[in-house]
Design an enzyme around this catalytic site. Structure first.
Site, short mmCIF file in Angstrom:
data_model
loop_
_atom_site.label_atom_id
_atom_site.label_comp_id
_atom_site.label_asym_id
_atom_site.label_seq_id
_atom_site.Cartn_x
_atom_site.Cartn_y
_atom_site.Cartn_z
N ASP A 520 -52.40 -21.76 57.92
CA ASP A 520 -53.36 -22.82 57.58
C ASP A 520 -52.65 -24.01 56.93
O ASP A 520 -52.86 -24.33 55.76
CB ASP A 520 -54.42 -22.24 56.63
CG ASP A 520 -55.58 -23.19 56.38
OD1 ASP A 520 -55.72 -24.18 57.12
OD2 ASP A 520 -56.34 -22.94 55.42
N GLN A 622 -63.95 -24.45 45.99
CA GLN A 622 -64.30 -25.39 47.04
C GLN A 622 -63.91 -26.81 46.63
O GLN A 622 -64.22 -27.26 45.53
CB GLN A 622 -65.80 -25.35 47.34
CG GLN A 622 -66.26 -24.15 48.13
CD GLN A 622 -66.39 -22.89 47.30
OE1 GLN A 622 -66.53 -22.98 46.09
NE2 GLN A 622 -66.36 -21.74 47.93
N SER A 625 -59.09 -27.12 48.52
CA SER A 625 -58.36 -26.78 49.75
C SER A 625 -57.27 -27.80 50.05
O SER A 625 -57.47 -29.01 49.91
CB SER A 625 -59.33 -26.70 50.93
OG SER A 625 -60.18 -25.61 50.83
#
Length: 677
Positions: A520, A622, A625
């Site tokens: 990722d 949240q 990222s």
């Protein structure tokens, strides 16, 4: 497509110019969506109704007496179940009689009457509600599941935040109400044009562990309900198709299910498939069309269509999907059929259709719990003791290459200040301006729309520079990303060194997997930052870690993300100290069920309290990222990871997960050394 009238334009003019004079040729009437390709808008023709218009204006046609169209509440026609004015008595409470409050055509319900309905997006702080959902499991342990409409979800693997469990009145936090977040699984055959298979599952952590009294589950059907069955719908959607704001209190209404053959002979003709269910009011006035007056409306999407079995137990047979307007005669509402999608539902829940990943959280409120690492308690044996903030660091001597201790610089940044301990990334503290000089903020548009973080990894004299972030951040935006370099407090240009904004070209890792979030990572190529910066001190570049740290080493993460599960993000950059955990150790936590790949790094809080599981209280969340995870070597921050995913935020036995920089070093160096993006 691209140009059309839309909701709120109804009744407005369509004009043509004749020698510069505007001539009214139509009145805005209806359309299939707004500005869809292949679906022109429809206007009522004034030319073809000129005789009637002129007659009304001139008085040659007499207007009939003014009447109000209301739903016929008398007995339905033969073949349709008798209708009760109140919904099912799930909690043995007395229900309200019919009144003038409508879902459309319905009533307010009493608290607890729909214990399995959930709200998505709204809360007592005034945040916008947009959809409903239905709880379909109440497990003693393990994750639970919620059903909603696919058009309410963002995509498989994405996180759904602020799912309101036990809600009834949006403006008030109910006694047992709590919020949760979960991972979305959109039906693989969902068609966002025709809304076929408009179903989405949300996997959430065990709800009973938070408050078993706040909710109940509803059952799944074994087959479609029979034509003419009386069923019920509920939601916080608008009370009329011309309204924009829904009610504060949950509403419901009784409605009749119609088989698809019957529905094909209404205004919904040629719009249905087997994955859909129609429901509305039968033809009580005998004019040959299904009546209007009762329906779901905007904001009810994803909510339940429930029928009762022989034991008076609620069975969810559909999810509110679409309709032409709301409660219009000859246009029954349409729900996604549960019975016709059972294989996918059960397959997703038992793991035979998809794998699981991402973040799911439950929290009673937005308060933050403190972890064992936040105080003076020493960590267990084998875990490094170190400050809880990164604080004073040295700059990277050779940006864009793996760290070499021999080339270390003595340059220092702002010192740590103990006065900041009361603010919390989750479980962290605000940092001083300049303490994370390589941290950047990613925005979807200039000075608004912050969504992710990133790290500057080069500071070249000439040529391009490079930002490292998470692939799921880059993939989330199709347009331009504004990268705020030198940012510290959102909304204010910084004073020391100077904040500036650049845009760049994205390159996600070729082996990035958007399901399990393997690899990722994303590199963003930007114009030379020294040339764009107000001064050379506006930013620094992080060194890249060539190898993983030892298990138990102190590491640090930073971001502007949520300060607690389901909470808002921080205006000022925050950081938190964590501990690096080997993948073998991390596999022994609850993260093991989600799959820890070699290209992932775990970090969290060790078991201070001795209960056999890792502690919570400190984590990324949240909005963090793509941001950095660093370890200090001789005071130099080495970038070891980019914030990727986690099961909630700061939950015990769920360490956070970062994409590994050392395990992707070859790909990173290849793409920052050749300017080839």
């Amino acid at each position: 497509g691209g140009q059309d009238a839309c909701q709120g334009d109804s009744g407005g003019p369509l004009v043509c110019l004749e020698n510069g004079v505007a001539t009214l040729v139509g009145v805005t009437s209806w359309g299939h969506g707004c500005a869809f390709q292949g679906y022109p808008g429809i206007w009522a023709s004034t030319v073809d109704n000129f005789e009637w218009i002129d007659g009304i204006i001139s008085g040659t046609i007499t207007l009939p007496p003014t009447t109000t169209t209301t739903r016929n509440t008398g007995p339905p026609p033969d073949g349709w179940n008798t209708y009760n004015a109140t919904v099912f008595d799930y909690s043995n409470t007395v229900y309200l009689p019919w009144d003038d409050n409508k879902i459309v055509g319905g009533q307010e319900v009493e608290e607890g009457q729909w214990p399995f309905i959930v709200g998505l997006g709204g809360d007592s702080n005034g945040n916008t509600h947009w959809c409903g959902g239905t709880i379909i499991s109440k497990n003693d342990y393990g994750d639970d599941w919620i059903l909603t409409a696919a058009h309410c979800c963002d995509g498989t693997g994405m996180t759904m935040n602020n799912i309101r469990i036990g809600d009834w009145q949006q403006s008030t936090l109910q006694a047992n109400e709590f919020s949760t977040s979960g991972i979305q699984y959109v039906h693989p055959n969902y068609d966002d044009w025709f809304l076929s298979n408009d179903i989405c599952l949300i996997r959430v952590p065990n709800l009973s562990a938070v408050n078993a009294d706040a909710f109940e589950k509803t059952c799944l059907p074994s087959e479609r309900p029979a034509h003419g069955s009386k069923c019920y719908i509920a939601g916080w959607g608008t009370l009329h198709q011309d309204d924009w704001d829904g009610p504060d209190i949950l509403h419901d209404v009784g409605i009749w299910v119609m088989d698809n053959e019957y529905c094909e002979n209404t205004g919904n003709a040629n719009e249905l498939d087997q994955s859909m269910i129609c429901a509305g009011s039968p033809d009580m006035n005998g004019n040959g069309w299904p009546d209007g007056g009762i329906d779901a409306c905007y904001g009810d999407s994803g909510g339940p269509l429930v029928c009762l079995d022989d034991n008076n137990e609620p069975i969810v047979v559909g999810l509110t999907s679409w309709g032409f307007g709301c409660a219009q005669e000859n246009f029954p509402g349409v729900w996604a059929s549960i019975a016709d999608n059972l294989d996918w539902i059960y397959g997703t829940m038992d793991g035979t259709y998809t794998t699981t990943t991402g973040s799911s959280t439950s929290t009673v409120s937005t308060t933050t719990t403190t972890g064992g690492g936040g105080g003076p308690v020493n960590p267990p044996d084998g875990w490094e003791e170190a400050p809880e903030t990164m604080g004073t660091v040295s700059k990277c001597p050779a940006p864009g290459t793996p760290y070499s201790p021999a080339a270390r610089s003595a340059h220092k940044f702002s010192p740590w200040d103990d006065s900041r301990r009361n603010s919390r990334i989750v479980g962290g503290q605000e940092v001083l301006e300049g303490e994370w000089p390589f941290q950047v903020g990613l925005f979807k548009d200039s000075w608004g729309g912050f969504f992710c973080g990133g790290s500057v990894i080069t500071k070249n004299e000439i040529g391009f520079d490079y930002i490292l972030s998470a692939a799921h951040c880059c993939e989330a935006v199709t347009g331009t990303i504004d990268i705020h370099v030198g940012d510290w407090k959102h909304g204010n240009h910084q004073t020391s060194g100077g904040e500036f904004v650049v845009t760049g070209t994205k390159l996600s890792h070729p082996n990035y997997n958007d399901v399990n979030l393997a690899n990722d990572l994303c590199i963003i190529e930007v114009p030379n930052l020294l040339a764009a910066a107000p001064s050379a001190d506006s930013f620094q570049a992080a060194c890249l870690a060539e190898s993983r740290p030892e298990h138990g080493r102190r590491v640090y993460t930073a971001g502007w993300g949520a300060i607690a599960e389901g909470a808002w993000g921080s205006e000022t950059l925050k950081d938190a100290g964590l501990w690096y955990m080997s993948n073998e150790y991390c596999e022994g936590t609850s993260n093991g069920a989600y799959g820890i790949q070699q290209n992932m790094i775990c970090a969290g809080v060790p078991d201070f309290d001795g209960d056999g599981i890792t502690d919570g209280g400190q984590d990324a969340c949240q909005g963090d990222s793509g941001g950095p995870l660093v370890v200090l070597e001789n005071g130099v921050p080495l970038l070891i990871g980019a914030t990727s995913w986690g099961i909630g935020c700061a939950r015990p036995n769920y360490p956070g997960v970062w994409a590994s920089v050392p395990d992707n070093m070859e790909w990173i160096l290849e793409n920052i050394s050749t300017n080839k993006i």
